[in-house]
Design a protein around this motif. Structure first.
Motif, short mmCIF file in Angstrom:
data_model
loop_
_atom_site.label_atom_id
_atom_site.label_comp_id
_atom_site.label_asym_id
_atom_site.label_seq_id
_atom_site.Cartn_x
_atom_site.Cartn_y
_atom_site.Cartn_z
N MET A 1 0.83 -1.18 0.00
CA MET A 1 0.00 0.00 0.00
C MET A 1 0.87 1.25 0.00
O MET A 1 0.63 2.15 -0.78
N GLY A 2 1.85 1.32 0.84
CA GLY A 2 2.71 2.49 0.90
C GLY A 2 3.47 2.72 -0.40
O GLY A 2 3.65 3.86 -0.83
N ALA A 3 3.90 1.64 -1.05
CA ALA A 3 4.64 1.77 -2.31
C ALA A 3 3.75 2.34 -3.41
O ALA A 3 4.21 3.18 -4.21
N GLU A 4 2.50 1.91 -3.46
CA GLU A 4 1.57 2.41 -4.48
C GLU A 4 1.31 3.90 -4.29
O GLU A 4 1.27 4.67 -5.24
N VAL A 5 1.12 4.33 -3.04
CA VAL A 5 0.87 5.75 -2.77
C VAL A 5 2.13 6.56 -3.06
O VAL A 5 2.05 7.67 -3.60
N ALA A 6 3.29 6.01 -2.76
CA ALA A 6 4.54 6.70 -3.07
C ALA A 6 4.68 6.91 -4.58
O ALA A 6 5.10 7.99 -5.02
N LEU A 7 4.30 5.92 -5.37
CA LEU A 7 4.34 6.08 -6.83
C LEU A 7 3.35 7.13 -7.30
O LEU A 7 3.65 7.91 -8.21
N LEU A 8 2.19 7.17 -6.68
CA LEU A 8 1.17 8.16 -7.03
C LEU A 8 1.70 9.58 -6.78
O LEU A 8 1.41 10.50 -7.54
N ARG A 9 2.50 9.74 -5.74
CA ARG A 9 3.02 11.05 -5.33
C ARG A 9 4.37 11.40 -5.96
O ARG A 9 4.77 12.56 -5.92
N ARG A 10 5.04 10.43 -6.53
CA ARG A 10 6.42 10.63 -7.00
C ARG A 10 6.53 11.84 -7.93
O ARG A 10 5.82 11.94 -8.92
N GLY A 11 7.43 12.74 -7.55
CA GLY A 11 7.72 13.91 -8.37
C GLY A 11 6.62 14.96 -8.38
O GLY A 11 6.70 15.92 -9.15
N ARG A 12 5.60 14.79 -7.57
CA ARG A 12 4.46 15.71 -7.58
C ARG A 12 4.57 16.67 -6.40
O ARG A 12 4.57 16.25 -5.25
N THR A 13 4.66 17.94 -6.68
CA THR A 13 4.63 18.95 -5.64
C THR A 13 3.35 19.78 -5.73
O THR A 13 3.16 20.70 -4.95
N ASP A 14 2.48 19.42 -6.68
CA ASP A 14 1.23 20.15 -6.88
C ASP A 14 0.07 19.54 -6.11
O ASP A 14 -1.04 20.06 -6.15
N LEU A 15 0.29 18.48 -5.39
CA LEU A 15 -0.78 17.81 -4.66
C LEU A 15 -1.00 18.51 -3.32
O LEU A 15 -0.05 18.76 -2.58
N GLY A 16 -2.25 18.79 -3.00
CA GLY A 16 -2.57 19.38 -1.71
C GLY A 16 -3.09 18.36 -0.73
O GLY A 16 -3.03 18.56 0.48
N ALA A 17 -3.63 17.25 -1.26
CA ALA A 17 -4.20 16.21 -0.40
C ALA A 17 -4.17 14.87 -1.11
O ALA A 17 -4.44 14.79 -2.30
N VAL A 18 -3.84 13.85 -0.35
CA VAL A 18 -3.95 12.47 -0.82
C VAL A 18 -4.79 11.74 0.22
O VAL A 18 -4.47 11.75 1.40
N VAL A 19 -5.87 11.13 -0.24
CA VAL A 19 -6.74 10.35 0.64
C VAL A 19 -6.65 8.90 0.20
O VAL A 19 -6.72 8.60 -0.99
N THR A 20 -6.47 8.01 1.18
CA THR A 20 -6.43 6.58 0.87
C THR A 20 -7.46 5.84 1.71
O THR A 20 -7.79 6.25 2.83
N PHE A 21 -7.97 4.77 1.14
CA PHE A 21 -8.86 3.86 1.86
C PHE A 21 -8.37 2.46 1.57
O PHE A 21 -8.13 2.09 0.41
N THR A 22 -8.23 1.67 2.63
CA THR A 22 -7.85 0.27 2.50
C THR A 22 -8.96 -0.58 3.09
O THR A 22 -9.30 -0.43 4.26
N GLY A 23 -9.55 -1.44 2.27
CA GLY A 23 -10.59 -2.36 2.74
C GLY A 23 -9.97 -3.69 3.11
O GLY A 23 -9.07 -4.18 2.42
N LEU A 24 -10.46 -4.26 4.20
CA LEU A 24 -9.92 -5.51 4.74
C LEU A 24 -11.00 -6.57 4.85
O LEU A 24 -12.18 -6.25 5.00
N VAL A 25 -10.60 -7.84 4.83
CA VAL A 25 -11.53 -8.94 5.07
C VAL A 25 -11.78 -9.01 6.57
O VAL A 25 -10.84 -9.11 7.37
#
Length: 138
Positions: free
Chosen positions: A1-25
């Protein structure tokens, strides 16, 4: 999960908010202990459906990035089922779009879930509350 969010953010300084949701069994279905959950889907159809709802979120909110990862196959209690991430200049858009995506996934995404319990296996239908949650976006 952390790696995917890191890729989403990589090189981006224009993001003001990142929201994540993780669903579990969960380990319970009502009062029945769950030993596993099986998620089935139709390859091709499922991906097109997820791409379409992600595109709809992009049209409705000023998103700079989004991500949906949904697992399938046999999962045990505690396993991650889904990751939704949205990124926007502002938190309200990130939160609302993540909720929109999850409401769609819970009631409309072409996944079929079967819970395995000590009382036997049973297919899981979308709950009325899931349908109610989705209706607010129409």
């Amino acid at each position: 999960m952390g790696a995917e969010v890191a890729l989403l953010r990589r090189g981006r300084t224009d993001l003001g908010a990142v929201v994540t949701f993780t669903g579990l069994v969960r380990d319970l279905a009502g009062d029945n202990p769950i030993s596993a959950m099986e998620l089935e889907h139709y390859p091709g159809m499922t991906e097109k459906s997820l791409e379409a709802i992600e595109a709809e979120a992009q049209r409705r909110w000023p998103l700079q990035a989004s991500l949906i990862i949904h697992r399938h196959g046999r999962l045990a209690p505690g396993d991650q089922i889904v990751l939704v991430a949205t990124a926007s200049p502002h938190r309200a858009a990130a939160f609302e779009s993540a909720e929109f995506l999850m409401d769609y996934l819970k009631s409309r995404a072409p996944f079929w879930k079967k819970e395995e319990t000590g009382r036997g296996d049973s297919w899981v239908d979308a709950r009325e509350t899931d349908e109610d949650a989705l209706s607010r976006w129409r």
